[in-house]
Write a protein that holds these residues in place. Structure first.
Motif, PDB file in Angstrom:
ATOM      1  N   PRO A  35       0.821  -1.215   0.000  1.00 16.05           N
ATOM      2  CA  PRO A  35       0.000   0.000   0.000  1.00 16.05           C
ATOM      3  C   PRO A  35       0.857   1.268   0.000  1.00 16.05           C
ATOM      4  O   PRO A  35       1.912   1.313   0.633  1.00 16.05           O
ATOM      5  N   LYS A  36       0.380   2.256  -0.729  1.00 15.89           N
ATOM      6  CA  LYS A  36       1.086   3.533  -0.822  1.00 15.89           C
ATOM      7  C   LYS A  36       1.224   4.142   0.572  1.00 15.89           C
ATOM      8  O   LYS A  36       0.268   4.186   1.336  1.00 15.89           O
ATOM      9  N   THR A 137      -5.592  -0.190   2.516  1.00 17.33           N
ATOM     10  CA  THR A 137      -4.769   1.016   2.426  1.00 17.33           C
ATOM     11  C   THR A 137      -4.123   1.301   3.776  1.00 17.33           C
ATOM     12  O   THR A 137      -4.554   0.777   4.816  1.00 17.33           O
TER      13      THR A 137
END
Length: 152
Positions: A35-36, A137
């Motif tokens: 995840p970013k 996320t």
């Protein structure tokens, strides 16, 4: 097994030959698809992928000085392990993973609360892990984590 390493690459370089390729592949896969917002480094003496203090300053409640952990990988004595905190914290994610696993691996799932053990290193379901990495996320992980802390 414990390795003294300063980076995931250093950790992997110390592994027995038969473990280097699958651990390298896992490390690269996670770095490319995590995840970013996560960062990689070392945590708990193994390659770690965590929420940095720049995003979540409180860190981990048990020991506030390290960043909030999310994923770790390790070469243990009899298996390679993937530790994914989201599997433990979010039942829907756990249920999805358990249902999908047989579609991606020949062998029975060997799993603890957040630990998936791969005893047959040639049967690690990389495609499933890649899909798992896109299921949560950083923001969702922080929300789940903080909700769990408040409910204690």
């Amino acid at each position: 097994m414990q390795y003294k390493a300063d980076s995931p690459e250093d950790y992997i370089s110390q592994l027995p030959e038969e473990r280097k390729a699958p651990m390298t592949k896992l490390h690269k896969l996670i770095k490319e698809h995590m995840p970013k917002g996560l960062e990689s480094g070392m945590g708990y003496n193994m390659p770690a992928y965590f929420v940095p203090k720049s995003i979540y300053p409180p860190g981990y409640h048990c020991k506030p000085f390290p960043p909030l952990p999310f994923i770790n990988i390790a070469s243990q004595k009899n298996f390679i392990a993937l530790y994914h905190s989201g599997l433990y914290a979010k039942k829907e994610l756990y249920d999805w993973f358990v249902a999908e696993y047989p579609k991606h691996a020949k062998y029975k799932l060997d799993m603890g609360k957040s630990c998936v053990r791969f005893k047959k290193v040639d049967d690690i379901p990389y495609d499933l892990i890649k899909e798992l990495l896109g299921k949560m996320t950083v923001e969702e992980w922080i929300t789940i984590y903080e909700t769990a802390l408040k409910n204690k």
